[in-house]
Enzyme design. Sequence first.
Site: not given
Ligand code: GLU
Length: 435
Positions: A125
């Site tokens: 993240k």
């Molecule tokens: N931000 C989204 C999540 O929290 C998608 C993450 C992604 O597709 O890599 O799942």
Amino acid sequence: MKPDLLLPASPIVRPDKDRFLNEENPFEGMMSRFDRAAELLDLEPGIYKVLRHPEKQIITSVPVMLDSGEVEVFTGIRVLYNTSRGPAKGGIRFDLNVSLDEVTALAAWMTWKCAVVNIPFGGAKGGVICDPLKMSIGELERLTRRYTTSIIQTLGPDSDVPAPDVNTNERVMAWIMDTYSMRVGHTVTSVVTGKPVEMGGSLGRREATGRGCMLVTKEALAHLGMPMKGTSVVIQGFGNVGSVAAQLLQKEGCKIIGISDRTGGFLNAKGIDVDDAIAYVQEHRSLEGYKKGDAVTNEQLLTTQVDVLLPAALENVITTKNAAQIKAKVICEGANGPTTAAADAILDAKGIFVIPDILANAGGVTVSYFEWVQDRGGYFWTEKRVNESLQEIMERSFHAVLDLSKQHKVNMRTAAYMLAISRVATVHRLRGIYA
Ligand code: GLU
């Protein structure tokens, strides 16, 4: 689960077990759920220790020339929590509340999420501490490109693949893809997902998280013997996830009786026309001024009498302060970490069926995986194929978690953590500790 074959079994040392839990700290909340699942799995101490630590945390200063000519320095973070199952995968958020603890928890959740739906990714993240709503497009572009350059060593289709998250979108992904491509000297579409379709994005990606929420809600209602038709739903957070979930649930016959965003919300027992509300938000950027029912605060909305509550905004909205007042029969966690660990027991005691975040909102990363596969193969799928493949994975994952929850007599959250941790731990056992 089978104990480790390679490491000797010995009592697990749980360093943080008796520590005071700070309810609002998402990392502590994530860890306390992890600990419970690890204990039930009888996870061996070596792997337990490895999985409690993020692999890599980057904190970087991001200087940006503002439109005024002044220079502002923002703080950017990228955390790679675990990459044993594949490239680190996870979104980037632009928000004032970003912190290292929050990003680390979100990166761990991505690890467990990818493992629950069994896609070959680890978890990551990123975030930049900023208020994007107060920045111009030019400032946001310069911020994005400088942040991308600061974390360029970790980025790559085989190592770390960002995606949109809170306050970032397709346009931001296009800038990241372009910055990375310029640095390596050729176009690399698979370095990010959630891109515009015109430049290697996948059909159905934008709707995927909301669609996944609809699919698991459908499975949960069938399991509980409740019909879709006429089931009432409240949506807290009317952004990309909440609005699409509302739209698709309405199409399936559910009655959306309440919606909200950061400006407030409203309830309407007769049902809300979701398409109309989406059109209003597209024009006005929020629900402010759109009064098609009784105005309520987010807090009132969460505790209203309803069948399904779908929190789809940020962390820590269901806490020990309001959990006892929640009247929903089902909670579908569209957001990451909307329920604090301390509130879990209160919801359990009330018999509320919670579809945990690492399962409920996994539709987004699942279609990110399809996007990455399409980019790498250079062959693009129809929307029908994307949606059908998503449905298959969401339904299979829901039932894998449900079966485990019945087998171990635990709630859906603990079962989802157990499934995820056992999959990640298995890979660690097979790979061994590199010395
Ligand atoms: N931000 C989204 C999540 O929290 C998608 C993450 C992604 O597709 O890599 O799942």
